[in-house]
Scaffold this active site. Structure first.
Site, PDB file in Angstrom:
ATOM      1  N   HIS A  74       0.829  -1.342   0.025  1.00  0.00           N
ATOM      2  CA  HIS A  74      -0.050  -0.133   0.129  1.00  0.00           C
ATOM      3  C   HIS A  74       0.858   1.168  -0.083  1.00  0.00           C
ATOM      4  CE1 HIS A  74      -3.636  -2.461   1.024  1.00  0.00           C
ATOM      5  NE2 HIS A  74      -2.802  -2.887   2.002  1.00  0.00           N
TER       6      HIS A  74
HETATM    7  O1  RIB Z   1      -4.820  -0.041   4.774  1.00  0.00           O
HETATM    8  C1  RIB Z   1      -3.441  -0.160   4.618  1.00  0.00           C
HETATM    9  C2  RIB Z   1      -2.716   0.867   5.373  1.00  0.00           C
HETATM   10  O2  RIB Z   1      -3.076   0.583   6.865  1.00  0.00           O
HETATM   11  C3  RIB Z   1      -1.401   0.938   5.270  1.00  0.00           C
HETATM   12  O3  RIB Z   1      -1.000   2.472   5.534  1.00  0.00           O
HETATM   13  C4  RIB Z   1      -0.803   0.136   6.216  1.00  0.00           C
HETATM   14  O4  RIB Z   1       0.578   0.344   6.714  1.00  0.00           O
HETATM   15  C5  RIB Z   1      -1.777   0.232   7.304  1.00  0.00           C
HETATM   16  O5  RIB Z   1      -1.231   1.591   8.071  1.00  0.00           O
END
Ligand code: RIB
Ligand code: CA
Length: 331
Positions: free
Chosen positions: A260
């Site tokens: 992500h």
């Molecule tokens: O949903 C994904 C996000 O939530 C990313 O930033 C992961 O590191 C968590 O913080």
């Protein structure tokens, strides 16, 4: 044309390299945050990383702050200050994701106390002082966790918007539902009130939601390329992501794991790898089944002015090419 037909070419002016992006990364490391930090710290020509600010999120603040210092040490970038920020969300009870990122927030690798300490002062003080003093609209913020620190800074000194060029967020979900609830993505679910404050501030805002991050997935081949780099950064990213990705592969039946937060840094480095549209977005912070939901009005049915650039697609191969090439530059 000179006499005699000699053609002279205009002197080739050096191609003006784009100015590096003045960048602050706010983060809750976190496996994918670590990859984002490595990618940013491997790209000093394009990204002038002013500071890392940490927030509670994937794991409590003490561990996210330690993990940010660890990645900084692994990347040999100890000149970048790390400021610890909010230990809890604005309103809701704290929420963590140790089930995804492990109790230490860094799965698959040995975790230890890094050499260099935190910088003096808090993340919120740093944001207020830096953004107040900054040239107009000069600093980019990458928010990779709950948006609590920026929300607190905006609450303390609304005028700091003058120093912000743009805010790029990993967060939100529209087309394919959430990851922490049927409709909500973790960073929004962990502090929707903070995200509402940032949205209401009117800063230039780009979201990279699950809509795009769930399309940029690891594979055995992509991970193998990273492992075959043969350097510390490559082997650490391989070990961390291999461990972390398994949760999403098992939970969603995806063919690979999302990285992500690293997509935010890739977006800053190579925006042409991504596609999105400006649209009206609202955040639901009401108790109930919609808590933390981002309502992205993709087809403009609400007839509201756009308030966010919402990224929906990305070139996964191009992303992993960039990530692998930059990791190769690290120790
Ligand atoms: O949903 C994904 C996000 O939530 C990313 O930033 C992961 O590191 C968590 O913080
Ligand atoms: Ca994160």
């Amino acid at each position: 044309m000179l006499p005699g037909g000699v053609v002279t070419l205009a002197p080739r002016l050096p191609v003006q390299a784009a100015q590096p992006i003045d960048l602050i990364i706010d983060t809750d490391p976190g496996a994918d945050d670590v990859v984002a930090l490595f990618l940013a710290m491997a790209s000093p020509a394009e990204l002038n990383l002013r500071a890392i600010t940490t927030v509670a999120g994937n794991v409590p603040l003490g561990k996210t702050s330690r993990n940010a210092r660890l990645v900084r040490e692994w990347a040999h970038r100890e000149e970048v200050p790390v400021y610890a920020g909010a230990s809890r969300p604005l309103v809701r009870t704290p929420l963590y994701a140790a089930n995804v990122h492990g109790e230490e927030g860094l799965p698959g690798v040995p975790v230890y106390e890094p050499g260099e300490p935190l910088a003096e002062g808090t993340a919120v003080q740093y944001l207020v002082e830096t953004l107040k003093a900054a040239a107009p609209h000069s600093i980019t913020l990458a928010l990779l966790g709950p948006q609590t620190n920026l929300a607190l800074a905006l609450g303390q000194a609304p005028s700091i918007v003058q120093g912000i060029k743009q805010v790029v967020v990993m967060g939100g979900a529209h087309f394919n539902g959430g990851n922490v609830s049927p409709v909500a993505e973790f960073n929004l679910f962990a502090d929707p009130q903070a995200a509402k404050v940032v949205l209401a501030s009117g800063v230039k805002l780009t979201y990279l939601p699950l809509d795009v991050t769930h399309k940029i997935l690891t594979s055995e081949a992509r991970l193998a390329r990273i492992r075959q780099l043969g350097n510390q950064a490559g082997s650490r990213v391989y070990d961390i992501i291999r461990c972390y990705a398994q949760h999403d592969i098992d939970h969603y039946g995806l063919p690979g794991g999302p990285v992500h937060d690293a997509t935010v840094i890739a977006y800053l480095l190579k925006p042409h790898l991504f596609k999105g549209r400006d649209l009206y977005m609202a955040i639901d912070a009401r108790d109930g089944v919609g808590f933390g939901q981002t309502l992205a009005d993709y087809y403009g049915s609400l007839k509201q002015p756009a308030n966010v650039h919402w990224v929906t697609d990305g070139d996964a191969e191009g992303f992993f090419d960039l990530l692998t090439e930059r990791l190769a530059r690290l120790p």
